[in-house]
Structure formats: C-alpha cells, structure tokens
Design a protein around this motif. Sequence first.
Motif, short mmCIF file in Angstrom:
data_model
loop_
_atom_site.label_atom_id
_atom_site.label_comp_id
_atom_site.label_asym_id
_atom_site.label_seq_id
_atom_site.Cartn_x
_atom_site.Cartn_y
_atom_site.Cartn_z
N SER A 29 0.84 -1.20 0.00
CA SER A 29 0.00 0.00 0.00
C SER A 29 0.87 1.25 0.00
O SER A 29 1.80 1.37 0.80
CB SER A 29 -0.91 0.01 1.22
OG SER A 29 -1.76 -1.11 1.22
N ARG A 50 -4.48 1.19 5.93
CA ARG A 50 -3.81 1.20 4.64
C ARG A 50 -4.70 0.48 3.64
O ARG A 50 -5.28 -0.57 3.97
CB ARG A 50 -2.46 0.48 4.73
CG ARG A 50 -1.41 1.27 5.48
CD ARG A 50 -0.13 0.47 5.63
NE ARG A 50 -0.33 -0.65 6.55
CZ ARG A 50 0.63 -1.18 7.29
NH1 ARG A 50 1.85 -0.69 7.22
NH2 ARG A 50 0.39 -2.20 8.08
N PRO A 51 -4.84 0.99 2.43
CA PRO A 51 -5.68 0.31 1.44
C PRO A 51 -5.06 -1.01 1.01
O PRO A 51 -3.84 -1.16 0.97
CB PRO A 51 -5.74 1.30 0.27
CG PRO A 51 -4.52 2.15 0.43
CD PRO A 51 -4.26 2.24 1.90
N VAL A 52 -5.92 -1.97 0.70
CA VAL A 52 -5.49 -3.28 0.22
C VAL A 52 -5.80 -3.35 -1.27
O VAL A 52 -6.90 -2.97 -1.69
CB VAL A 52 -6.23 -4.41 0.98
CG1 VAL A 52 -5.81 -5.77 0.43
CG2 VAL A 52 -5.95 -4.31 2.47
N ARG A 57 -2.04 -5.01 -7.75
CA ARG A 57 -0.85 -5.33 -6.95
C ARG A 57 0.40 -5.46 -7.81
O ARG A 57 1.50 -5.01 -7.42
CB ARG A 57 -1.09 -6.63 -6.15
CG ARG A 57 0.15 -7.22 -5.47
CD ARG A 57 0.75 -6.29 -4.45
NE ARG A 57 1.92 -6.88 -3.82
CZ ARG A 57 3.16 -6.86 -4.33
NH1 ARG A 57 3.38 -6.28 -5.50
NH2 ARG A 57 4.16 -7.41 -3.66
#
Length: 338
Positions: free
Chosen positions: A250, A262-264, A271
């Motif tokens: 993140s 925190r963003p996933v 990713r």
Amino acid sequence: MLKVGVIGTGMIGQDHIRRMTTVLAGVRVTAVSDVDTAVAASVGARTGARVHSLGVDLINDPEVDAVVVCSWGPTHEQYVLAAIDAGKPVFCEKPLATTQEACLRIIDAEVVVGRRLVQVGYMRRYDGEYRALKAALGRGVIGSPLMMHCTHRNASVPAFYEKEMAITDTAVHEIDMVRWLFDDEVAAVRVLVPRRSRNGGELQDPLMLLLEMSSGVLVDVEISVNIRYGYDIRGEVVGENGTAALGNASPVTVRHAGTDSRPVPADWRERFLRAYDVEFQEWIDSLSAGGQPVGPSAWDGYAAAVVSDAGVAALRTGDRVPVVLADRPKLYAAEVAA
C-alpha cells in the motif's frame, strides 16, 4: 522496433496490448488473434493491428517478429510449438501447457532448435519487493534461510474456479517464486486442509500448501481465495540470524477518526501492475538485436507443472508427495537462478 503479435485478446491479452502500445518502449503490436473474432476485430481497430482468424496464421505473419500467447491454457502447447517451429520468440502466459508431457514436448522442440525462444509469464520475479527480498538473501544478512511463510489471498474467484485451481492457478505463482528465490528445486509437497470458510461455497477454502525444498528449506503457503477484504500477498523468510519480509504494497497510510489504515489492492492487476510492465520491457529488451529471452524458461514452466501436479495429488490423498523431475537439458543449465 520489435513487432509483436498477440494471440488471445481477453482481459490479460488486452492489458498486455495496452502496455505495449502506451507504456513500453521499442515495441509495436502488429497483429492480433482470438477465437472471438469480434473482440479481436475491435482490438485491431483500436490499435491498428491486423487481425488473424487463426493463431497459426498470426505466427507465420512476416510482420510479426515475436509472439505473445494469452489464449486459453489448453491451446498454449499448439501455439508455443508453432512459434518454435517458425523460429520466433514466444512469451507464453502461464501455464506453459496443461500437462507435464506437453511441457516436455515444448522443451524437446526448443532443444532441437538449440537456443531459447520461450519465456513463461511468472511476473513475481519482476516485482520490486520480491527482487529486494532476493537481494537481501543474496547479501547473507540473515544467514542461511530456514523457512518461508507465504500468504496468497484473493477477495473472490470466478464461478468456474475449482478446488484444485487453488494450487494449479493460484499457488503456482509461489511455486515458481520460491524456486527462483532460493535457487533451488521443490523436493516434496504436502497439503493441509483447515476448517472450511463459508465464503468458499463448494470449494475447500482455505488450504495450506507445504513445500520442501531440496536444500531443506520449508515453505508454507496459505491459500485463501474468498477472503472478501482484498488481494493480499505476503512473504517472510526466516534465517539463522534474522528475517526478511516483503514490504507493504500500500502506498499510503491513512489516520482518521481514531483509525490507522492502509488500502489493500483489489486484485492481481493492481498489486502487480508495475511488475508486468518490467517483465514485458525486459523481454522486449532481451530480444533486441537478435537476442533471446532470459526470463522464466520452458524448463521453469515444466518444473512448475510437476510441482503443481504433486500438490494436486497431495490434496487428493493427504499424503506427502515427492517431486520427480526429468533430467534437465544443458540448454537450461542453472535456469532456477535466471
């Protein structure tokens, strides 16, 4: 300028076409092909690429220097063999082929040619965090590696996803990654089956895959494919004198209303977006001036297939299943470290 033809214009095929036409240097998409001719025609119209109804015709197109195969897995062997026969480099998204025997036929064809033409799409090797992890191990700061803990979590999977795909389609990335990370082969596989998640429906979800490396390093891989909250990839190596772990993917931490979050990432595209860019740019660069691919090879694709099959057998039987590889041809000497 490398002229590339793309077979398979579905989601990942279109994403690779996008990066080759708008992000990367030294490449031009000159031809496309797909069983869905309407989709291929639409992509061709957007990119200015000529459209072939058959993948083999695309491979033999004189305006195609190299081939990217993004079609349905069972078609990969046909197209990779045709590219080898035509003497053209071919980037094949995983799997290299759907059986060990098919992978060996590809290896045999490449050995006859006497040089590498095939690269398989295992993008973890191109991710900045995994490369930093491998570099840390290479410096020896944590001593000899003893164990590795891996996590591979998907928010959800498509309706066609079957339980064995947790190994053959999902954990296969970790299977290739640990071979590369430790410069070592997998010697045996076990699968542990925990309590079933209600999110998984008929799937056995999650699973715990245990890989025994030839050196004695033990790797555990948690595979959770319906965990809802996001796409979460983790890895930590335990050494004699310390540990080395992937960083947090993140880019930002938000503190608000009494929380620290925190963003996933939503999925694999988010990713590993940069890893795909690096993977393709390095493939393009390796082919410039008549060079050959240096990334994951046909041997790597074959080894991943053998380990995956052992994992499937372990899932079905509950047994520890040894991994038995064919003799490695000299063409692929030290391929694990590539």
